[in-house]
Structure formats: structure tokens, C-alpha cells
Enzyme design. Sequence first.
Site, PDB file in Angstrom:
ATOM      1  N   ASN A  86      -0.172   9.824  14.672  1.00 55.68           N
ATOM      2  CA  ASN A  86      -0.058   8.450  15.142  1.00 55.68           C
ATOM      3  C   ASN A  86       1.185   7.854  14.485  1.00 55.68           C
ATOM      4  O   ASN A  86       1.210   7.700  13.267  1.00 55.68           O
ATOM      5  CB  ASN A  86      -1.307   7.652  14.765  1.00 55.68           C
ATOM      6  CG  ASN A  86      -2.558   8.240  15.388  1.00 55.68           C
ATOM      7  OD1 ASN A  86      -2.509   8.797  16.481  1.00 55.68           O
ATOM      8  ND2 ASN A  86      -3.683   8.114  14.703  1.00 55.68           N
ATOM      9  N   HIS A  99       1.241  11.663   8.269  1.00 57.05           N
ATOM     10  CA  HIS A  99       0.137  12.628   8.259  1.00 57.05           C
ATOM     11  C   HIS A  99      -0.151  13.102   9.674  1.00 57.05           C
ATOM     12  O   HIS A  99      -0.056  12.344  10.627  1.00 57.05           O
ATOM     13  CB  HIS A  99      -1.122  12.031   7.625  1.00 57.05           C
ATOM     14  CG  HIS A  99      -1.581  10.770   8.288  1.00 57.05           C
ATOM     15  ND1 HIS A  99      -1.006   9.544   8.034  1.00 57.05           N
ATOM     16  CD2 HIS A  99      -2.545  10.548   9.209  1.00 57.05           C
ATOM     17  CE1 HIS A  99      -1.602   8.619   8.771  1.00 57.05           C
ATOM     18  NE2 HIS A  99      -2.535   9.192   9.499  1.00 57.05           N
TER      19      HIS A  99
HETATM   20  P1  5GP Z   1      -4.162   7.071  11.009  1.00 54.70           P
HETATM   21  O1  5GP Z   1      -4.980   6.145  11.859  1.00 54.70           O
HETATM   22  O2  5GP Z   1      -3.300   6.331  10.011  1.00 54.70           O
HETATM   23  O3  5GP Z   1      -3.402   8.065  11.824  1.00 54.70           O
HETATM   24  O4  5GP Z   1      -5.224   7.940  10.231  1.00 54.70           O
HETATM   25  C1  5GP Z   1      -5.640   7.705   8.931  1.00 54.70           C
HETATM   26  C2  5GP Z   1      -6.771   8.669   8.659  1.00 54.70           C
HETATM   27  O5  5GP Z   1      -7.021   8.691   7.270  1.00 54.70           O
HETATM   28  C3  5GP Z   1      -8.087   8.255   9.337  1.00 54.70           C
HETATM   29  O6  5GP Z   1      -8.525   9.316  10.184  1.00 54.70           O
HETATM   30  C4  5GP Z   1      -9.032   8.019   8.167  1.00 54.70           C
HETATM   31  O7  5GP Z   1     -10.352   8.430   8.436  1.00 54.70           O
HETATM   32  C5  5GP Z   1      -8.400   8.812   7.042  1.00 54.70           C
HETATM   33  N1  5GP Z   1      -8.642   8.279   5.714  1.00 54.70           N
HETATM   34  C6  5GP Z   1      -8.549   6.985   5.327  1.00 54.70           C
HETATM   35  N2  5GP Z   1      -8.801   6.854   4.004  1.00 54.70           N
HETATM   36  C7  5GP Z   1      -9.071   8.115   3.556  1.00 54.70           C
HETATM   37  C8  5GP Z   1      -9.419   8.630   2.263  1.00 54.70           C
HETATM   38  O8  5GP Z   1      -9.522   7.916   1.259  1.00 54.70           O
HETATM   39  N3  5GP Z   1      -9.617   9.970   2.174  1.00 54.70           N
HETATM   40  C9  5GP Z   1      -9.518  10.802   3.263  1.00 54.70           C
HETATM   41  N4  5GP Z   1      -9.748  12.094   3.062  1.00 54.70           N
HETATM   42  N5  5GP Z   1      -9.186  10.356   4.492  1.00 54.70           N
HETATM   43  C10 5GP Z   1      -8.969   9.024   4.637  1.00 54.70           C
END
Ligand code: 5GP
Length: 136
Positions: A86, A99
Site C-alpha cells: 500500500n 512494507h
Molecule cells: P498498511 O495498511 O500500512 O499497509 O499495513 C500495516 C500493517 O501492519 C497492518 O496489516 C497491521 O495489521 C500491521 N501492524 C500494525 N501494527 C503492528 C504491530 O505492532 N506488529 C505487527 N506484527 N503488525 C502490525
Amino acid sequence: MDDCLFCKIVAKEIPSSVVATSEHFLAFLDINPVQKGHTLIVPREHSTDLLDMRPDIGEEFVRFSQAVATAVVRAVHADGFNLGLNNGRAAGQVIFHTHFHLIPRFSDDGLRTWPSQAASPEELGKLLESIGPVDF
Ligand code: 5GP
Ligand code: ZN
């Protein structure tokens, strides 16, 4: 970056379920998985998104992702996977440390792919004109 959650995970200041590590990347399980085995693949060095990431680690990213995907797919008996990112708030990015999401997929998982609609050759042509030559 002092205030970045994923930098803290990389530095082991915050615990995570580490799947694998490589020289420049870390793979760990998402705490809020879309599917069993949902894994995040992050560069160790902070960058906000793909356009900000060092391109010279791209080849390692591909090789590392292939290895991680092979192991995760085997473990959860997935039929396939999505590998995506994303980029920007509008695209759903919440954590501003680059990521990639590795999301195992199952034939009967009920998750849908992106909706699409046909575009005319004129529309595609106009779009190409507006994109112009890509600087590479
Ligand atoms: P984005 O929406 O930014 O592409 O995805 C962020 C991802 O990070 C989400 O899928 C969310 O569940 C994950 N995430 C958020 N905080 C943490 C955390 O503290 N540990 C882990 N392992 N994943 C996280
Ligand atoms: Zn960071």
C-alpha cells in the site's frame, strides 16, 4: 526513525513473530492478518514507501520474498498468494515504513480481487500520452 513502529520492530524494541531475516530485510507475521500466514516483509533501513526505498536492495527483496513465500505457502497449505504494497494513505498505507504484504490465498477463501471495468483503446491511448516517456 525514533517514532517508527517498524523501525522499533527491526531493532527488537518491540517484539514480533519473526519468520525470516536477510541482510537488508526482515519478515514477520502481521498481528491483524487478512489470512493465516499474512506476513510483512520490511527493509531494515527506514524509508517511508516504495519510492523512497533504496532501489539497490530490490534484487535481494525478490529473492527473499520468494524464499519467505515458499515457506509460508507450504506451512499453511495455501493455493497461492498476493504480494503487494500500500503506497500512500489513499492506497491504505497506515504505517509509513515501507512494507510488503504477503497474503496466502486459498481457492475457496471468498476474498475478491480488485473490481475492474473495460477501457476503450482511445482511453488507453490518452492515458499513455499523459504518462509520457518513463524516466529510468
Ligand atoms: P498498511 O495498511 O500500512 O499497509 O499495513 C500495516 C500493517 O501492519 C497492518 O496489516 C497491521 O495489521 C500491521 N501492524 C500494525 N501494527 C503492528 C504491530 O505492532 N506488529 C505487527 N506484527 N503488525 C502490525
Ligand atoms: Zn521505520
